[in-house]
Write a protein that holds these residues in place. Structure first.
Motif, short mmCIF file in Angstrom:
data_model
loop_
_atom_site.label_atom_id
_atom_site.label_comp_id
_atom_site.label_asym_id
_atom_site.label_seq_id
_atom_site.Cartn_x
_atom_site.Cartn_y
_atom_site.Cartn_z
N UNK A 7 10.90 -15.19 4.46
CA UNK A 7 10.35 -14.88 3.15
C UNK A 7 11.48 -14.42 2.25
N UNK A 8 11.78 -15.23 1.22
CA UNK A 8 12.87 -14.91 0.30
C UNK A 8 12.46 -15.41 -1.09
N UNK A 9 11.57 -14.69 -1.76
CA UNK A 9 11.01 -15.18 -3.03
C UNK A 9 12.05 -15.42 -4.12
N UNK A 10 13.15 -14.68 -4.09
CA UNK A 10 14.19 -14.89 -5.10
C UNK A 10 14.75 -16.30 -5.06
N UNK A 11 14.73 -16.90 -3.86
CA UNK A 11 15.19 -18.28 -3.69
C UNK A 11 14.01 -19.25 -3.60
N UNK A 70 0.83 -1.21 0.00
CA UNK A 70 0.00 0.00 0.00
C UNK A 70 0.86 1.26 0.00
N UNK A 71 2.14 1.10 0.35
CA UNK A 71 3.10 2.21 0.32
C UNK A 71 3.96 2.17 -0.94
N UNK A 72 3.54 1.33 -1.90
CA UNK A 72 4.29 1.15 -3.16
C UNK A 72 5.70 0.63 -2.93
N UNK A 73 5.83 -0.26 -1.94
CA UNK A 73 7.12 -0.89 -1.66
C UNK A 73 6.99 -2.40 -1.81
N UNK A 74 8.05 -3.01 -2.31
CA UNK A 74 8.07 -4.45 -2.50
C UNK A 74 8.97 -5.11 -1.46
N UNK A 75 8.42 -6.07 -0.77
CA UNK A 75 9.19 -6.81 0.24
C UNK A 75 10.12 -7.79 -0.46
N UNK A 76 11.41 -7.64 -0.23
CA UNK A 76 12.42 -8.50 -0.85
C UNK A 76 12.80 -9.68 0.03
N UNK A 77 12.78 -9.43 1.32
CA UNK A 77 13.18 -10.46 2.30
C UNK A 77 12.56 -10.08 3.63
N UNK A 78 12.17 -11.10 4.40
CA UNK A 78 11.65 -10.84 5.73
C UNK A 78 11.86 -12.05 6.62
N UNK A 79 11.96 -11.79 7.90
CA UNK A 79 12.05 -12.86 8.89
C UNK A 79 11.61 -12.30 10.23
N UNK A 80 11.25 -13.18 11.15
CA UNK A 80 10.89 -12.71 12.49
C UNK A 80 12.14 -12.21 13.19
N UNK A 81 11.97 -11.16 13.99
CA UNK A 81 13.13 -10.43 14.50
C UNK A 81 13.35 -10.48 15.99
N UNK A 82 13.14 -11.61 16.61
CA UNK A 82 13.39 -11.72 18.05
C UNK A 82 12.21 -12.31 18.78
N UNK A 83 12.41 -12.59 20.04
CA UNK A 83 11.37 -13.25 20.83
C UNK A 83 10.33 -12.24 21.31
N UNK A 84 9.20 -12.76 21.72
CA UNK A 84 8.07 -11.89 22.06
C UNK A 84 7.22 -12.55 23.14
N UNK A 85 6.42 -11.73 23.80
CA UNK A 85 5.56 -12.22 24.87
C UNK A 85 4.22 -12.69 24.30
N UNK A 86 3.37 -13.20 25.16
CA UNK A 86 2.10 -13.77 24.71
C UNK A 86 1.22 -12.74 24.01
N UNK A 87 1.38 -11.47 24.36
CA UNK A 87 0.57 -10.42 23.74
C UNK A 87 1.27 -9.80 22.52
N UNK A 88 2.31 -10.47 22.04
CA UNK A 88 3.08 -10.05 20.85
C UNK A 88 3.94 -8.81 21.09
N UNK A 89 4.11 -8.42 22.34
CA UNK A 89 5.05 -7.33 22.63
C UNK A 89 6.47 -7.89 22.61
N UNK A 90 7.44 -7.11 22.18
CA UNK A 90 8.82 -7.60 22.11
C UNK A 90 9.35 -7.98 23.49
#
Length: 239
Positions: free
Chosen positions: A217-221, A66-86
């Protein structure tokens, strides 16, 4: 003429050997992504502008589009609590949204030393042991996790080479040239082997991000995992 041919063959052999040995650092057991901060945009995400948690890579991908950006790669970035707070420190766009955790406890996060992966405003990435981390105003993004995998070129002392503690694992390291490298195991692996991989890549410091819940997420691979229910996500787009 014969000497010239021999010399050329020798050069080809040496070049081929270099490529072969250089290629040995990468391992088919892992999805690996190296990124130059001067070439791509690396950001940490948690909530959108409406204060809704992204949670999944798919939600982040949709939002970026929606921001006209394409996601090239993504991964989860660390542990989190039950309420999804970092769990532990999280900094987004210079704002501390979750404070650093220096307590002791159970679980991988508290397998000391743990550490902080962060990106400064000068496009430099670094990983510090939590006890050595210095919170500065120029830190644009940061996430705390644990345990450290590699500390000053030494594998975490708690890891055992023949450990039967196997799991899917993802982590992040910083190479000597300043590039960031992300890796996730395709199959279950122990901490020692995972840390060894980062060391072979050339990371003097590397940090564990999470375990069996991890997604990349690494669509190129052709590696596309967009589900999940996370806290912090790491996303990479073009500048």
């Amino acid at each position: 003429m014969k000497k010239s041919v021999i010399l050329i063959l020798f050069i080809i052999l040496i070049s081929s050997s270099f490529i072969f040995f250089k290629g040995q650092a990468k391992d088919d057991r892992f999805i690996t992504y190296e990124v130059d901060l001067n070439d791509k945009e690396v950001k940490l995400y948690w909530k959108d502008e409406k204060d809704n948690n992204f949670k999944s890579i798919q939600n982040l991908k949709n939002w970026l589009e929606t921001k006209d950006q394409t996601l090239l790669f993504a991964t989860n970035g660390g542990m989190y609590k039950k309420d999804n707070t970092p769990q532990g420190l999280f900094i987004e766009n210079f704002e501390t949204k979750s404070n650093i955790d220096t307590l002791s406890g159970n679980g991988n996060f508290y397998l000391k030393p743990n550490g902080v992966f962060y990106i400064a405003d000068n496009n430099q990435a670094k990983i510090d042991v939590t006890e050595n981390f210095n919170l500065k105003k120029n830190i644009k993004f940061a996430t705390q996790s644990g345990p450290m995998l590699v500390i000053n070129n030494i594998i975490h002392s708690a890891f055992n080479e023949n450990s039967k503690n196997l799991n899917i694992r993802n982590g992040v390291g910083v190479l000597e040239n300043g590039n960031i490298v992300f890796a996730m195991s395709k199959k279950e692996i122990n901490f020692y082997d995972f840390a060894t991989y980062f060391k072979k890549l050339g990371c003097k410091n590397a940090l564990y991000l999470d375990g069996f819940v991890s997604r990349t997420y690494y669509p190129e691979e052709k590696w596309i995992q967009t589900d999940g229910n996370f806290g912090v996500l790491i996303g990479i787009t073009n500048k």
